[in-house]
Design a protein around this motif. Structure first.
Motif, PDB file in Angstrom:
ATOM      1  N   CYS A   1       0.847  -1.196   0.000  1.00  0.00           N
ATOM      2  CA  CYS A   1       0.000   0.000   0.000  1.00  0.00           C
ATOM      3  C   CYS A   1       0.887   1.252   0.000  1.00  0.00           C
ATOM      4  O   CYS A   1       1.793   1.366   0.856  1.00  0.00           O
ATOM      5  CB  CYS A   1      -0.914  -0.009   1.230  1.00  0.00           C
TER       6      CYS A   1
ATOM      7  N   ASN B   1      -0.462  -6.397   0.684  1.00  0.00           N
ATOM      8  CA  ASN B   1      -1.745  -6.958   0.296  1.00  0.00           C
ATOM      9  C   ASN B   1      -1.501  -8.089  -0.694  1.00  0.00           C
ATOM     10  O   ASN B   1      -0.503  -8.117  -1.432  1.00  0.00           O
ATOM     11  CB  ASN B   1      -2.628  -5.887  -0.351  1.00  0.00           C
TER      12      ASN B   1
ATOM     13  N   GLY C   1      -3.715  -9.243  -6.718  1.00  0.00           N
ATOM     14  CA  GLY C   1      -5.052  -9.077  -7.235  1.00  0.00           C
ATOM     15  C   GLY C   1      -5.928  -8.187  -6.382  1.00  0.00           C
ATOM     16  O   GLY C   1      -7.075  -7.918  -6.760  1.00  0.00           O
ATOM     17  N   ALA C   2      -5.427  -7.732  -5.191  1.00  0.00           N
ATOM     18  CA  ALA C   2      -6.239  -6.857  -4.355  1.00  0.00           C
ATOM     19  C   ALA C   2      -6.296  -5.475  -4.989  1.00  0.00           C
ATOM     20  O   ALA C   2      -5.319  -4.969  -5.531  1.00  0.00           O
ATOM     21  CB  ALA C   2      -5.648  -6.772  -2.947  1.00  0.00           C
ATOM     22  N   THR C   3      -7.463  -4.846  -4.912  1.00  0.00           N
ATOM     23  CA  THR C   3      -7.655  -3.512  -5.465  1.00  0.00           C
ATOM     24  C   THR C   3      -7.776  -2.459  -4.383  1.00  0.00           C
ATOM     25  O   THR C   3      -7.788  -1.258  -4.683  1.00  0.00           O
ATOM     26  CB  THR C   3      -8.919  -3.491  -6.334  1.00  0.00           C
ATOM     27  N   GLN C   4      -7.893  -2.873  -3.089  1.00  0.00           N
ATOM     28  CA  GLN C   4      -8.041  -1.954  -1.982  1.00  0.00           C
ATOM     29  C   GLN C   4      -7.211  -2.470  -0.815  1.00  0.00           C
ATOM     30  O   GLN C   4      -7.141  -3.664  -0.555  1.00  0.00           O
ATOM     31  CB  GLN C   4      -9.515  -1.841  -1.583  1.00  0.00           C
TER      32      GLN C   4
ATOM     33  N   PRO D   1      -7.192   2.833  -2.265  1.00  0.00           N
ATOM     34  CA  PRO D   1      -7.155   2.137  -3.560  1.00  0.00           C
ATOM     35  C   PRO D   1      -5.719   1.802  -3.944  1.00  0.00           C
ATOM     36  O   PRO D   1      -4.810   2.640  -3.843  1.00  0.00           O
ATOM     37  CB  PRO D   1      -7.776   3.141  -4.529  1.00  0.00           C
TER      38      PRO D   1
ATOM     39  N   THR E   1      -3.029  -0.682  -9.994  1.00  0.00           N
ATOM     40  CA  THR E   1      -3.180  -1.913 -10.769  1.00  0.00           C
ATOM     41  C   THR E   1      -1.817  -2.419 -11.159  1.00  0.00           C
ATOM     42  O   THR E   1      -0.849  -1.651 -11.330  1.00  0.00           O
ATOM     43  CB  THR E   1      -4.029  -1.646 -12.009  1.00  0.00           C
ATOM     44  N   THR E   2      -1.678  -3.731 -11.302  1.00  0.00           N
ATOM     45  CA  THR E   2      -0.399  -4.373 -11.606  1.00  0.00           C
ATOM     46  C   THR E   2      -0.541  -5.179 -12.878  1.00  0.00           C
ATOM     47  O   THR E   2      -1.631  -5.501 -13.325  1.00  0.00           O
ATOM     48  CB  THR E   2       0.048  -5.278 -10.459  1.00  0.00           C
TER      49      THR E   2
ATOM     50  N   GLN F   1       3.712  -2.372 -11.691  1.00  0.00           N
ATOM     51  CA  GLN F   1       2.537  -1.526 -11.859  1.00  0.00           C
ATOM     52  C   GLN F   1       2.271  -1.287 -13.331  1.00  0.00           C
ATOM     53  O   GLN F   1       3.180  -1.305 -14.157  1.00  0.00           O
ATOM     54  CB  GLN F   1       2.735  -0.185 -11.152  1.00  0.00           C
ATOM     55  N   SER F   2       0.985  -1.039 -13.601  1.00  0.00           N
ATOM     56  CA  SER F   2       0.589  -0.878 -14.998  1.00  0.00           C
ATOM     57  C   SER F   2       1.207   0.374 -15.635  1.00  0.00           C
ATOM     58  O   SER F   2       1.476   0.384 -16.845  1.00  0.00           O
ATOM     59  CB  SER F   2      -0.940  -0.833 -15.107  1.00  0.00           C
TER      60      SER F   2
END
Length: 248
Positions: free
Chosen positions: A4, A11, A14-17, A24, A27-28, A39-40
């Motif tokens: 985070c 986390n 696949g966790a988004t939060q 938030p 995204t990876t 990260q994307s």
């Protein structure tokens, strides 16, 4: 694991939060080179350094040889306009001056035509005189003694550096004889001298018996006094033979 960015909590994939602070999570994606999770929006992979941004195709430069050359058709020959014929210059014939009838040069203003001088005669003498200039006259200063008791004036002789004042005697004849004035018996034969220096007059006692006074002040023998207009000069005591010095 996805860390985070707010509280650094790890986390699961696949966790988004965030499980801890509910922030938030970014995204990876997977690196196509080494398979690591990145990260994307990352530009490079943190494991192998692979460039994750798609390569931008550089624009192709046009080959100047491939550009067709446009050849313009030959233009028709241009016929020049005919030259304008200049108009003939009309010159008026001027008759040459008649030298025989031409008048001689006029006589300059202020110059008179004179005949040739006689060589045997002596040349005239030219005299220069300034018009309107006044005649210079030398001004001579004059001085006099006005006898108070009789109102008789004695003019001081000019061009004398020393003027002797007294009565007739064989030693020093006086230039100003005061023997004819009343009470002249109190005046010595050689009483006083008046010396002239430029435009100044000085009086001194030369050893008189009754003394010389200027404005009622006695003069010591050898101590001269510069006379000024209006000074009162007394020969002897009692102010019996007195004069007023005048200078102009």
């Amino acid at each position: 694991m996805i860390v985070c960015p707010n509280c650094n909590h790890q986390n699961p994939e696949g966790a988004t939060q965030c499980e801890a602070c509910y922030t938030p999570l970014p995204t990876t994606t997977t690196c196509p080179s080494c398979g690591a999770t990145v990260q994307s929006d990352a530009a490079f992979c943190g494991q192998c350094g692979y460039n994750l941004q798609p390569a931008t195709a550089a624009p192709l430069e046009e080959d100047p040889a491939a550009i067709p050359t446009v050849v313009s058709p030959p233009s028709a020959p241009v016929t020049p306009e005919p030259l304008v014929t200049p108009e003939p210059v009309v010159t008026s014939a001027v008759a040459p001056p008649n030298l025989e009838k031409s008048n001689p040069d006029p006589e300059p203003v202020g110059v008179r035509a004179t005949t040739s001088p006689d060589l045997n005669s002596s040349p005239p003498t030219a005299s220069v005189q300034t018009a309107g200039s006044p005649t210079t006259q030398l001004q001579h200063l004059s001085a006099r003694l006005l006898h108070i008791q009789t109102n008789v004036t004695l003019e001081l002789p000019p061009n004398l550096p020393v003027i002797h004042v007294g009565k007739p005697n064989d030693l020093v004849p006086p230039d100003l004889d005061v023997s004819g004035f009343p009470h002249s018996e109190i005046v010595s034969r050689t009483h006083a001298d008046i010396r002239v220096e430029g435009d100044s007059y000085y009086i001194e006692d030369v050893g008189s018996s009754n003394g010389t006074y200027v404005n009622n002040i006695p003069l010591t023998k050898g101590n001269r006094h510069r006379l000024r207009p209006g000074d009162r000069v007394s020969l002897g005591k009692g102010d019996l033979v007195s004069f007023i010095f005048q200078h102009s």
